[in-house]
Design an enzyme around this catalytic site. Sequence first.
Site, PDB file in Angstrom:
ATOM      1  N   HIS A 105       0.523  -1.257  -0.124  1.00  0.00           N
ATOM      2  CA  HIS A 105       0.241   0.091   0.287  1.00  0.00           C
ATOM      3  C   HIS A 105       1.009   1.280  -0.192  1.00  0.00           C
ATOM      4  O   HIS A 105       2.237   1.237   0.108  1.00  0.00           O
ATOM      5  CB  HIS A 105      -0.793  -0.136   1.336  1.00  0.00           C
ATOM      6  CG  HIS A 105      -0.826   0.082   1.877  1.00  0.00           C
ATOM      7  ND1 HIS A 105      -0.183   1.534   3.177  1.00  0.00           N
ATOM      8  CD2 HIS A 105       0.078  -0.695   3.168  1.00  0.00           C
ATOM      9  CE1 HIS A 105       0.812   1.208   4.386  1.00  0.00           C
ATOM     10  NE2 HIS A 105       0.821  -0.195   4.893  1.00  0.00           N
ATOM     11  N   ASP A 107      -0.645   4.532   0.857  1.00  0.00           N
ATOM     12  CA  ASP A 107      -1.428   5.193   1.338  1.00  0.00           C
ATOM     13  C   ASP A 107      -0.197   5.038   2.485  1.00  0.00           C
ATOM     14  O   ASP A 107       0.561   4.529   3.214  1.00  0.00           O
ATOM     15  CB  ASP A 107      -2.856   5.066   2.246  1.00  0.00           C
ATOM     16  CG  ASP A 107      -2.910   3.552   2.382  1.00  0.00           C
ATOM     17  OD1 ASP A 107      -2.590   2.986   2.024  1.00  0.00           O
ATOM     18  OD2 ASP A 107      -3.820   3.970   3.221  1.00  0.00           O
ATOM     19  N   ASP A 138       6.383   1.748   6.137  1.00  0.00           N
ATOM     20  CA  ASP A 138       4.983   1.538   5.962  1.00  0.00           C
ATOM     21  C   ASP A 138       3.601   2.116   5.175  1.00  0.00           C
ATOM     22  O   ASP A 138       3.504   3.364   5.422  1.00  0.00           O
ATOM     23  CB  ASP A 138       4.305   1.930   7.556  1.00  0.00           C
ATOM     24  CG  ASP A 138       2.204   0.764   7.356  1.00  0.00           C
ATOM     25  OD1 ASP A 138       2.689   0.879   6.633  1.00  0.00           O
ATOM     26  OD2 ASP A 138       2.249   1.765   8.416  1.00  0.00           O
ATOM     27  N   GLU A 172      -4.839   1.592   2.817  1.00  0.00           N
ATOM     28  CA  GLU A 172      -4.765  -0.113   3.524  1.00  0.00           C
ATOM     29  C   GLU A 172      -4.867   0.713   5.113  1.00  0.00           C
ATOM     30  O   GLU A 172      -5.728   0.081   5.711  1.00  0.00           O
ATOM     31  CB  GLU A 172      -3.673  -0.079   3.520  1.00  0.00           C
ATOM     32  CG  GLU A 172      -2.977  -1.914   4.441  1.00  0.00           C
ATOM     33  CD  GLU A 172      -2.414  -1.469   6.022  1.00  0.00           C
ATOM     34  OE1 GLU A 172      -2.849  -2.716   6.672  1.00  0.00           O
ATOM     35  OE2 GLU A 172      -2.341   0.002   5.916  1.00  0.00           O
ATOM     36  N   GLU A 173      -4.939   2.043   4.998  1.00  0.00           N
ATOM     37  CA  GLU A 173      -4.727   2.733   6.569  1.00  0.00           C
ATOM     38  C   GLU A 173      -5.990   3.232   7.250  1.00  0.00           C
ATOM     39  O   GLU A 173      -6.202   3.206   7.622  1.00  0.00           O
ATOM     40  CB  GLU A 173      -3.970   3.901   6.679  1.00  0.00           C
ATOM     41  CG  GLU A 173      -2.269   3.851   6.361  1.00  0.00           C
ATOM     42  CD  GLU A 173      -1.357   2.573   7.640  1.00  0.00           C
ATOM     43  OE1 GLU A 173      -2.463   2.094   8.525  1.00  0.00           O
ATOM     44  OE2 GLU A 173       0.022   2.634   7.160  1.00  0.00           O
ATOM     45  N   ASP A 201       4.188  -5.852   4.792  1.00  0.00           N
ATOM     46  CA  ASP A 201       4.014  -4.709   5.166  1.00  0.00           C
ATOM     47  C   ASP A 201       3.883  -4.984   6.398  1.00  0.00           C
ATOM     48  O   ASP A 201       3.342  -4.340   7.856  1.00  0.00           O
ATOM     49  CB  ASP A 201       2.715  -4.439   4.692  1.00  0.00           C
ATOM     50  CG  ASP A 201       2.335  -3.241   4.953  1.00  0.00           C
ATOM     51  OD1 ASP A 201       2.478  -2.109   6.021  1.00  0.00           O
ATOM     52  OD2 ASP A 201       0.683  -3.566   5.170  1.00  0.00           O
ATOM     53  N   HIS A 451       3.774   4.091  12.083  1.00  0.00           N
ATOM     54  CA  HIS A 451       2.223   5.268  12.788  1.00  0.00           C
ATOM     55  C   HIS A 451       3.342   5.608  14.035  1.00  0.00           C
ATOM     56  O   HIS A 451       1.596   6.973  13.844  1.00  0.00           O
ATOM     57  CB  HIS A 451       1.624   3.886  13.744  1.00  0.00           C
ATOM     58  CG  HIS A 451       0.828   3.768  12.333  1.00  0.00           C
ATOM     59  ND1 HIS A 451      -0.428   2.737  12.757  1.00  0.00           N
ATOM     60  CD2 HIS A 451       1.150   2.062  11.186  1.00  0.00           C
ATOM     61  CE1 HIS A 451      -0.997   2.069  11.596  1.00  0.00           C
ATOM     62  NE2 HIS A 451       0.142   2.207  11.442  1.00  0.00           N
TER      63      HIS A 451
HETATM   64  C1  LIG Z   1       0.531  -3.379   9.716  1.00  0.00           C
HETATM   65  C2  LIG Z   1      -0.155  -2.826   8.288  1.00  0.00           C
HETATM   66  N1  LIG Z   1       1.259  -1.837   8.114  1.00  0.00           N
HETATM   67  C3  LIG Z   1      -0.594  -1.107   9.723  1.00  0.00           C
HETATM   68  O1  LIG Z   1       0.445  -0.687   9.669  1.00  0.00           O
HETATM   69  N2  LIG Z   1      -1.476  -2.214   9.293  1.00  0.00           N
HETATM   70  C4  LIG Z   1      -2.896  -0.890  10.406  1.00  0.00           C
HETATM   71  C5  LIG Z   1      -4.434  -1.449   9.594  1.00  0.00           C
HETATM   72  C6  LIG Z   1      -4.783  -0.965   9.971  1.00  0.00           C
HETATM   73  C7  LIG Z   1      -5.835  -1.639  11.101  1.00  0.00           C
HETATM   74  N3  LIG Z   1      -7.412  -1.610  11.900  1.00  0.00           N
HETATM   75  C8  LIG Z   1      -6.528  -0.202  11.123  1.00  0.00           C
HETATM   76  N4  LIG Z   1      -6.414   0.080  10.124  1.00  0.00           N
HETATM   77  C9  LIG Z   1      -3.096  -1.388  11.696  1.00  0.00           C
HETATM   78  O2  LIG Z   1      -2.613  -2.190  11.766  1.00  0.00           O
HETATM   79  O3  LIG Z   1      -3.152  -0.812  12.220  1.00  0.00           O
HETATM   80 ZN   LIG Z   2       0.469   1.055   9.114  1.00  0.00          ZN
HETATM   81 ZN   LIG Z   3       1.216  -0.938   6.299  1.00  0.00          ZN
END
Ligand SMILES: C[C@H](N)C(=O)N[C@@H](Cc1c[nH]cn1)C(=O)O
Ligand SMILES: [Zn+2]
Ligand SMILES: [Zn+2]
Length: 493
Positions: A105, A107, A138, A172-173, A201, A451
């Site tokens: 992803h 984003d 990420d 994805e986010e 990822d 994040h």
């Molecule tokens: C692991 C991936 N890079 C990520 O950060 N995924 C997010 C996706 C998500 C889950 N709930 C809402 N968005 C995460 O694990 O927070």
């Molecule tokens: Zn993420």
């Molecule tokens: Zn990610």
Amino acid sequence: MSSSSSSLLEMEIFQYIDAHQSDFIKDLKEWVAVESDSVQPHLRKEVMRMMALAADRLAALGATVNLVNLGSHQLPDGQVLPLPSVILGELGKDPQNPTVCFYGHVDVQPAKKEDGWNTDPYTLTEIDGNLYGRGATDNKGPVLAWINAVETFRALKFAMPVNFKFVIEGMEEAGSLGLEKLLEEENQRFFSDVDYIVISDNLWLSNKKPALTYGSRGNACFFVEVECGSKDLHSGTFGGIIHEPLLDLIALLDSLVDSTGHIQIPGIYDSVAALTEEERKLYESIEFELEEHRKNCGVKKFLYDTKEEILLHLWRYPSLSIHGIEGAFHEQGIKTVIPAKVIGKFSIRQVPHMDLSVVKKQVVKHLEGVFSKRNSPNKLKVSMPLGAKPWLADVNDLLYKAARRAIKTVFGEDPDFIRDGSTIPVARMFQTVTQKSVMMLPIGAADDGEHSQNEKISRHNYIEGTKLFAAFFLEISKLHRNLHETSHTEAIN
Ligand SMILES: C[C@H](N)C(=O)N[C@@H](Cc1c[nH]cn1)C(=O)O
Ligand SMILES: [Zn+2]
Ligand SMILES: [Zn+2]
């Protein structure tokens, strides 16, 4: 191909990658410069711009690129926003080759310099061998590392060892909205000749030791809204005579988890798969530096003291986190106001065999119960805008064998076999819809700070990760061909 000619090939490939580090970093800088934050509505056009950049990059590789329109979605406030198109790309159609589909992803999560970044989050900056910027690990870095690896074969005019497919998304986010429907629609077309699916990822468990991931948690995201009326009120004029929404909300949020981290929602642990003795042993044998992990996260102390307990609570049990409150005053200074409507946001990470619809019912019932005891006349609304299921794979799959060999070649050691506490919604979707084998092959280190402020990928991981992907193409090609030649010979005999 003999093993000596394959290692000669690898040497040339690795030399090319080393020699082109600056180009690869320049590409990452260009991608990080786009504020493709899928969470904040006003930045949606930047996500679209990022998708176009990624599509151009794949087209420059020689791939056929199809940008699939996913329509639009409605935000909780009623606003309708277009969803970014998903890229479905293809490169190579040699029937002798396995077809590997890569998912990534482009984003990112929100980031502002004033959040506490040392550098501008959208200007990739190298300090002491680390490349800092939002999306560096990420997931823009790993997506580019895969593209760099494919590019290397092309530039050296080497035959492609595998056929490539790409699924690149920009939501994805925000929970991969619209993606499941696309996978279902494309299952008999785009995915019909895919043999293997690879996602990169997530992160290693350690700062230095590579890993292969065979499981990840899902996530159930909740909004809990409390409203007293249509306008904010002066706290001197009205404070003391009304039921304040923020007080109701804080009581509701406070009822969710106790100080030991245990979730207080009745029934939430009921369907969590029981821990087997075999698993417990596996956890005991995993190398995991508690102190390194504590330093990476910058806290004084964890909720648990042992490696086994920490890993179990990250990978094997649900956890509940509170993310924020919309409508509450959060700027500097003090605004003496009673907000009329506040929305609490929290999520519960899901593990096998939790069921999202059951979890939703349990959460609603619990919150309504706590709220009713407050005798508040305010309006309560609970919703679950996002739900992603957990994922678990079979480590005996050929994919894992190929990746393990490639890791050994590039990093000189065997990987940790790990699960991940975070969520990649598409992992379980791929598994359920396509029934193909899925593997997570991370190249980011545990201290990359996904994040968080000062997210980074190290130059080392970005470049060695590119080599890892190239080596993986060769390994999966060899293993796949061997398997198919053996089954062909067996069929003849
Ligand atoms: C692991 C991936 N890079 C990520 O950060 N995924 C997010 C996706 C998500 C889950 N709930 C809402 N968005 C995460 O694990 O927070
Ligand atoms: Zn993420
Ligand atoms: Zn990610």
